[in-house]
Design an enzyme around this catalytic site. Sequence first.
Site, mmCIF file in Angstrom:
data_model
loop_
_atom_site.group_PDB
_atom_site.id
_atom_site.type_symbol
_atom_site.label_atom_id
_atom_site.label_comp_id
_atom_site.label_asym_id
_atom_site.label_seq_id
_atom_site.Cartn_x
_atom_site.Cartn_y
_atom_site.Cartn_z
ATOM 1 N N ARG A 71 1.540 -11.205 10.413
ATOM 2 C CA ARG A 71 2.890 -10.689 10.713
ATOM 3 C C ARG A 71 3.956 -11.678 10.266
ATOM 4 O O ARG A 71 5.131 -11.321 10.151
ATOM 5 C CB ARG A 71 3.081 -10.445 12.220
ATOM 6 C CG ARG A 71 2.166 -9.438 12.896
ATOM 7 C CD ARG A 71 2.051 -8.140 12.153
ATOM 8 N NE ARG A 71 0.877 -8.147 11.283
ATOM 9 C CZ ARG A 71 0.679 -7.286 10.307
ATOM 10 N NH1 ARG A 71 1.572 -6.364 10.041
ATOM 11 N NH2 ARG A 71 -0.412 -7.346 9.562
ATOM 12 N N LYS B 140 0.820 -1.210 0.000
ATOM 13 C CA LYS B 140 0.000 0.000 0.000
ATOM 14 C C LYS B 140 0.855 1.261 0.000
ATOM 15 O O LYS B 140 0.508 2.246 -0.665
ATOM 16 C CB LYS B 140 -0.956 0.007 1.181
ATOM 17 C CG LYS B 140 -0.303 0.154 2.540
ATOM 18 C CD LYS B 140 -1.332 0.185 3.652
ATOM 19 C CE LYS B 140 -0.669 0.344 5.012
ATOM 20 N NZ LYS B 140 0.092 1.605 5.131
ATOM 21 N N THR B 141 1.975 1.251 0.732
ATOM 22 C CA THR B 141 2.837 2.442 0.762
ATOM 23 C C THR B 141 3.383 2.734 -0.625
ATOM 24 O O THR B 141 3.438 3.884 -1.061
ATOM 25 C CB THR B 141 3.997 2.247 1.755
ATOM 26 O OG1 THR B 141 3.467 2.010 3.063
ATOM 27 C CG2 THR B 141 4.896 3.474 1.792
ATOM 28 N N ASP C 131 -3.993 7.547 4.515
ATOM 29 C CA ASP C 131 -3.473 6.200 4.755
ATOM 30 C C ASP C 131 -4.052 5.648 6.063
ATOM 31 O O ASP C 131 -4.426 6.412 6.956
ATOM 32 C CB ASP C 131 -1.945 6.265 4.830
ATOM 33 C CG ASP C 131 -1.294 4.889 4.889
ATOM 34 O OD1 ASP C 131 -1.963 3.904 4.513
ATOM 35 O OD2 ASP C 131 -0.127 4.801 5.301
ATOM 36 N N GLU C 132 -4.111 4.327 6.175
ATOM 37 C CA GLU C 132 -4.541 3.636 7.401
ATOM 38 C C GLU C 132 -5.911 4.142 7.891
ATOM 39 O O GLU C 132 -6.091 4.494 9.057
ATOM 40 C CB GLU C 132 -3.496 3.812 8.512
ATOM 41 C CG GLU C 132 -2.097 3.345 8.156
ATOM 42 C CD GLU C 132 -1.945 1.831 8.136
ATOM 43 O OE1 GLU C 132 -2.972 1.130 8.166
ATOM 44 O OE2 GLU C 132 -0.797 1.351 8.090
ATOM 45 N N GLN D 195 -8.127 -5.070 9.466
ATOM 46 C CA GLN D 195 -7.007 -4.797 10.371
ATOM 47 C C GLN D 195 -7.323 -3.675 11.351
ATOM 48 O O GLN D 195 -6.402 -3.073 11.919
ATOM 49 C CB GLN D 195 -5.751 -4.446 9.574
ATOM 50 C CG GLN D 195 -5.198 -5.604 8.760
ATOM 51 C CD GLN D 195 -3.846 -5.285 8.161
ATOM 52 O OE1 GLN D 195 -2.820 -5.285 8.843
ATOM 53 N NE2 GLN D 195 -3.825 -5.018 6.863
#
Length: 724
Positions: free
Chosen positions: A587, A38-39, A225-226, A257
């Site tokens: 993770r 995504k970044t 973002d997020e 998330q």
Amino acid sequence: MPIVEVAPGDVNRLNDQQQAAVDYPGSALILAGAGTGKTRVIVARVQSLLARNVPPHEILAVTYTNKAAREMRNRLGQAGAGVIISTFHSFGVRFLRAHADVAGLPSNFQILDTTDQTAMIKRILQEDMGLPKLTDGGPNPKDIRAVITKLKENGQRFADLPALVNRGNEVAACAYDVYPIYERMLSNEGKVDFGELLLRMLELLRDHKDIRSQWQRRFSHILIDELQDINNLQMKIVGYLKNGKRTVMFGVGDDDQSIYGFRGASPQHVRDFARQHAANKVLRLEKNYRSTENILALANAVIRGNDGRLGKTLTGVAGTGSRPLLERYQKDYHEAYAVARHIVAQRSAGTPAEQIAVLYRNNALSQLLETALNDSGILFSIRGGTRFFAREEVKDIIAYLQVAASPQNLQALLRSVNKPPRKAGAKVQAQLSQAGANAWDMVVASDHPGLRDYRRIIEKIRAAIELGDIKGATEAAVTNSGLQDYLIGKNMHEKAGNLDELISAAARFIEHENGSIDEFLSQVTLDPELDDDEARVSLMTIHSAKGLEFDCVFLIGLEQGILPGRHFDDPNELESERRLLYVAVTRARRELRMSHVDMRRQRGDMKEMGRSSLLNDIPDKLFAHVGGRKQAFASSDKYSATDNNRYGGRYAPPVARAQHVSSSGGFKVGQKVVHNRFGPGVIVALEGSGDKAKARVTFFNDRKTRWLMLQTANLKAMRPRRIA
């Protein structure tokens, strides 16, 4: 199928899903799964806008952490000059400094962090209201702070408190009395707390049409973002910055998330963004570059049980990999020592320590684990610990800088005036506190030797500030305050070394940011980054692990009442816990080991534990069960059910260690020892012989490893420790 090393930044072009997101001409929600790049998509989107001649100052990219903002700026390089890339709070600082006069703030207002916020409320409770200390039955300042913070994060003010008070909330009733005094103190000292930063920004945008129009005209593209991590207040701010259809909104998030509900975050914010700002246009990033296919299959199964999801299915490109392990142990210490043994095996197989993590639902589960790792000589760090700029000695020097920059800062003055001790103790500080915003005038006029000395120090720091020399000002604070010499005299060399690092931080700020003292103080207050701990296994809660990834992940404590927590009969809570498990699973890159126990010690007693109901959502075929049976005790634990009687449940099972090596002192690698100064530890290496023999010992109290000469160290063997 072998594991293939692939990462989003290692390919020459975006994949089809990423490219579609970057090229989409209008507003959209990008539903970005874990590890899907995504970044990279956000950065590529900004690059694309600049290539299409969108002016840099018309682009705003807001993210959740300083780390993410820095990464985006670094990837854009000089091409991104002029684009605002920041966290909500950093953008709030910029916004309020531009409109400080309208907001009723001084242009050099300072930011109160949570520690100083609690200290101010404590002072109000005891000095202004005459209430007893917490230890004497008085109210908890942290509880009052939480009420005020939650009000502000919900966009509410003092007038909204009576509703809580009328419902019989005792903490709210106390906060009702504290709030106006607290706000007056903030105003007198020219400060804002974290919640105030964004609340004042919202109020200015809402109540001042000229200010709102100014910012709406500025931004033609807003990237968020997020989305799943932001709160109601931040969502409202986003709405006010949007200028109808002229503003192209690009939101990136993952409702699966969303795990920070206690901070006001909600998966609903992701869904609302799609409905309110993106005309329900949802583009999905589902190609995961992080984890193996078997780990992703398990993650998809975990989250599938949640209702109301926008929906996505992660697929992998890193190979099939091994199936995740699910292990059952009879007792909690079997689990802890088995994890330690598996970590030893991982290290022997070449997995770097920093690529191994142990995750758990709450911090209480770490204690026994820490003991097992210490007994095994495994270096570890607990992530989510005290950050650098929150360490006591660092905050003391920052307080000196704050007073030099803004003498009316009473909180900073009270913190620093007697650090180190200069006979300006409780009586003097009480007088200063009563003087309030005029406390500095009292310091200037006083003949008290300690206050004269303090004034001289502040003046030296201020002289450097007036020259624009932030590094020099920090160095003046460290040197002239005498705090570093005091710490060295107390044999607190690590703390003294932290002050040297603070000077380095000031130098780096000048090198990279070249800003004012107010900007430097804002940055060190806002930045929540932890120091890097290299070559150590990481222990952390799942909440702390968000945004991180590791080659090997151990997930312990998968039991009813732990994960899911106590309210596992509440459907909403169960969905939240399912998201938490999903974050934990994603993770892991290569190997995932999950475990639960039948008996766990709680409040001093061994209690029966039930297997987590969240595991029922996962098809049995997705696990590699140790021993081949779902309910079998983990056969890899050589001291599990069948051997428990050998120890009578009383002693910690021994852990596989490195080969024992004798020395002239008779010590062995893996042997537990005690040192008069450093306390208990474990020998992790031996070298030399005779009077040159030395041992490398990892000590349990501070988790530091030291080389000691055996001839002079006076090490003593430690007796076996009883657990039960």
